[in-house]
Design a protein around this motif. Structure first.
Motif, PDB file in Angstrom:
ATOM      1  N   ILE A 384       0.839  -1.200   0.000  1.00 37.69           N
ATOM      2  CA  ILE A 384       0.000   0.000   0.000  1.00 37.69           C
ATOM      3  C   ILE A 384       0.874   1.251   0.000  1.00 37.69           C
ATOM      4  N   GLY A 385       1.957   1.215   0.772  1.00 33.43           N
ATOM      5  CA  GLY A 385       2.858   2.358   0.835  1.00 33.43           C
ATOM      6  C   GLY A 385       3.472   2.699  -0.506  1.00 33.43           C
ATOM      7  N   ARG A 386       3.726   1.673  -1.306  1.00 35.10           N
ATOM      8  CA  ARG A 386       4.344   1.910  -2.622  1.00 35.10           C
ATOM      9  C   ARG A 386       3.398   2.599  -3.598  1.00 35.10           C
ATOM     10  N   LEU A 387       2.112   2.678  -3.242  1.00 34.94           N
ATOM     11  CA  LEU A 387       1.164   3.390  -4.105  1.00 34.94           C
ATOM     12  C   LEU A 387       1.316   4.907  -3.985  1.00 34.94           C
ATOM     13  N   GLY A 388       2.057   5.356  -2.971  1.00 39.52           N
ATOM     14  CA  GLY A 388       2.337   6.775  -2.825  1.00 39.52           C
ATOM     15  C   GLY A 388       1.153   7.600  -2.359  1.00 39.52           C
ATOM     16  N   LEU A 389       0.221   6.977  -1.647  1.00 44.32           N
ATOM     17  CA  LEU A 389      -0.972   7.687  -1.197  1.00 44.32           C
ATOM     18  C   LEU A 389      -0.744   8.486   0.076  1.00 44.32           C
ATOM     19  N   PHE A 390       0.296   8.113   0.813  1.00 43.28           N
ATOM     20  CA  PHE A 390       0.571   8.751   2.091  1.00 43.28           C
ATOM     21  C   PHE A 390       1.973   9.336   2.081  1.00 43.28           C
ATOM     22  N   ILE A 391       2.145  10.393   2.830  1.00 40.56           N
ATOM     23  CA  ILE A 391       3.481  10.978   2.982  1.00 40.56           C
ATOM     24  C   ILE A 391       4.226  10.174   4.023  1.00 40.56           C
ATOM     25  N   ASP A 392       5.375   9.681   3.659  1.00 37.94           N
ATOM     26  CA  ASP A 392       6.168   8.899   4.605  1.00 37.94           C
ATOM     27  C   ASP A 392       6.823   9.844   5.626  1.00 37.94           C
ATOM     28  N   LYS A 393       6.250   9.851   6.817  1.00 39.98           N
ATOM     29  CA  LYS A 393       6.784  10.723   7.865  1.00 39.98           C
ATOM     30  C   LYS A 393       7.745   9.995   8.789  1.00 39.98           C
ATOM     31  N   ASN A 394       7.991   8.736   8.460  1.00 38.12           N
ATOM     32  CA  ASN A 394       8.928   7.953   9.258  1.00 38.12           C
ATOM     33  C   ASN A 394       8.519   7.909  10.736  1.00 38.12           C
ATOM     34  N   ILE A 395       7.215   7.855  10.957  1.00 38.13           N
ATOM     35  CA  ILE A 395       6.705   7.881  12.326  1.00 38.13           C
ATOM     36  C   ILE A 395       6.874   6.500  12.946  1.00 38.13           C
ATOM     37  N   LYS A 396       7.400   6.471  14.127  1.00 38.57           N
ATOM     38  CA  LYS A 396       7.539   5.227  14.852  1.00 38.57           C
ATOM     39  C   LYS A 396       6.726   5.314  16.133  1.00 38.57           C
ATOM     40  N   LYS A 397       6.150   4.152  16.500  1.00 38.33           N
ATOM     41  CA  LYS A 397       5.308   4.134  17.685  1.00 38.33           C
ATOM     42  C   LYS A 397       6.155   4.266  18.950  1.00 38.33           C
TER      43      LYS A 397
END
Length: 397
Positions: A384-397
Motif C-alpha cells: 500500500i505504501g508503494r502506491l504513494g498515497l501517504f506521505i512517509d513521515k517515518n513515524i515510529k510508535k
C-alpha cells in the motif's frame, strides 16, 4: 425447466456483502496474483487440539448418534453457566437463562423474528455487522440507525436519540468489542444502557462475539455484568473467535428468561439442536484449560502492534483497535471507501472491506482483519505504501 420465483421475503433480504467481496478477490487469485486477503473475519488459526480430541472421542459414542434434545444438551448449558461465573462472576440458570445456537450469527438473525412484528422498530449500530440487517428483514422490522462516530469513541450517543425514537423501539443491538471499528465499551456504558432500556422498555441484544479478544491488559466486560442486565436483555456468545471454532457453528445466548424461551420456541421449529459430539467439545472448550484463549489474544495484540506500526511508518494516520481482530482505517482523500478498496485490490493485491458495506457512517473507512501472520501484514502495508498515497513521515510508535 420451470423457473420458480423466489418469495417476497427472499427478495427483501439485503445482499450478502462478504460474498461479493470474496468473489471480487477470487477473480484476482484465479488470475495468478498473490493476494493478501484482509477483508474477511475468518480466524486463521486451528482449533486447540484438546477440543478437537474431545470431538473425536465424543463422535465414537453411539448415544450421540441419535437426535439430541430439541433445546440442546444440559451439559453444554451448564458449561456455559460455569464459563460466565468464572469469567464474569455472572450467575445464570442453565435451564432457563441459556439457549444453544448454531453459531452466534443464527441467534442474531433469529432474535428479531422472536420478539418483533412487521413494522416494529429496532435500533441498530451504524456502522455494524451486516447480518443485523438480515434479522430485521426476516422479521419485517424497521431499522433505526445509531451512528457510531470517532468523536464518541464509536459508542452510540444516547443523548442524541429523540424520546419518540426510544419509545417506539422494541429492540436494540450492540456489539463490543466492536465489529468493524475495534472499539471497546466499559462497564459505565453498559450500566447506562440498562437504565435507558428499563426506562423505554427496550430489549437489549449484545453481540459479544469478540469477548475473548482484548488488548493492553484490558479484559472486555460482559453486558450481563451490569446490574439489572438480565431483566432487560441477553448476550450472544460464540465459540468461533475465542476458541477458533468458526467452522463448528456453536454458540449460545444468555440472559432474560422470556427471550430465552422465545428463541427456544423458534428453534424447536427449525432444528433438533446440534450434533451432541460438537456440544461435548464445546463444553470442554468452555470449562477446560484457558491458556489457548490468552495465547490467542496475545497473538492478535502482537499482530495489531506490528500492523499499526507499519501503517504509521508509511504516513497513514491510524488508531490502534482496543479489541477484536479488526482495524478500522481512514480512507485518504479524495477516495470513497469502495474506490480505495478497489484500488488496493487492483494495484496492491490487498483485500480490505470498504466501510460503506457496514452502513452509511462506515463511509470514509476500510476494515482490515488481522488474520494472517505478521510478515504478511507488514507486506500488505508495504504494498500500500508503494502506491504513494501517504506521505512517509517515518513515524515510529
Amino acid at each position: 425447466m420451470i423457473y420458480f420465483n423466489q418469495s417476497t421475503l427472499l427478495n427483501t433480504l439485503p445482499k450478502q456483502f462478504f460474498a461479493a467481496l470474496t468473489k471480487k478477490a477470487a477473480q484476482y487469485i484465479n488470475a495468478g496474483h498473490d493476494v493478501i486477503n484482509l477483508g474477511q473475519g475468518n480466524p486463521d488459526q486451528p482449533t486447540p487440539q484438546h477440543i478437537v480430541d474431545s470431538l473425536k472421542e465424543a463422535a465414537d459414542q453411539p448415544a450421540f448418534h441419535r437426535y439430541p434434545p430439541f433445546q440442546g444438551q444440559l451439559f453444554l448449558k451448564e458449561a456455559a453457566a460455569q464459563f460466565y461465573k468464572r469469567e464474569y462472576d455472572v450467575d445464570l440458570d442453565p435451564e432457563t437463562e441459556i439457549a444453544i445456537l448454531f453459531g452466534g450469527k443464527a441467534g442474531l438473525v433469529e432474535l428479531p423474528m422472536c420478539l418483533m412484528d412487521a413494522g416494529d422498530y429496532m435500533l441498530v449500530p451504524d456502522p455494524g455487522y451486516p447480518d443485523y440487517w438480515s434479522g430485521a428483514a426476516m422479521a419485517g422490522a424497521l431499522m433505526d440507525y445509531m451512528p457510531l462516530t470517532v468523536e464518541n469513541h464509536f459508542l452510540p450517543d444516547y443523548d442524541a436519540i429523540e424520546k419518540e425514537r426510544l419509545d417506539r423501539a422494541k429492540l436494540m443491538l450492540l456489539n463490543y468489542p466492536n465489529n468493524p471499528t475495534g472499539a471497546q465499551a466499559n462497564s459505565a456504558f453498559f450500566e447506562q444502557t440498562v437504565e435507558l432500556a428499563k426506562k423505554h422498555n427496550i430489549c437489549i441484544v449484545h453481540d459479544f462475539a469478540y469477548g475473548g479478544v482484548g488488548f493492553d491488559g484490558h479484559k472486555p466486560p460482559s453486558f450481563l455484568q451490569a446490574e439489572g442486565a438480565k431483566e432487560i436483555g441477553v448476550e450472544v456468545y460464540t465459540l468461533s473467535k475465542t476458541y477458533n471454532m468458526a467452522g463448528w457453528r456453536v454458540g449460545f445466548v444468555a440472559g432474560n428468561k422470556s427471550v430465552i424461551s422465545a428463541i427456544n420456541l423458534l428453534q424447536d421449529h427449525l432444528y433438533v439442536s446440534l450434533f451432541s459430539a460438537v456440544q461435548q467439545a464445546a463444553a470442554v472448550a468452555l470449562t477446560g484449560p484457558q491458556d489457548c484463549v490468552q495465547e490467542l489474544s496475545a497473538m492478535y495484540e502482537r499482530r495489531r502492534n506490528v500492523f499499526i506500526d507499519a501503517c504509521k511508518k508509511i504516513g497513514w494516520n491510524v488508531t490502534a483497535p482496543a479489541g477484536s481482530f479488526f482495524a478500522w482505517l481512514p480512507v485518504p482523500a479524495p477516495y470513497t471507501s469502495v474506490e480505495f478498496s478497489d484500488m488496493l485490490l487492483e494495484k496492491a493485491h490487498v483485500v480490505a472491506a470498504p466501510g460503506i458495506g457496514f452502513g452509511t457512517y462506515g463511509e470514509g473507512y476500510v476494515r482490515v482483519g488481522l488474520l494472517t501472520d505478521e510478515h504478511r501484514l507488514v507486506e500488505a502495508v508495504e504494498r500500500i505504501g508503494r502506491l504513494g498515497l501517504f506521505i512517509d513521515k517515518n513515524i515510529k510508535k
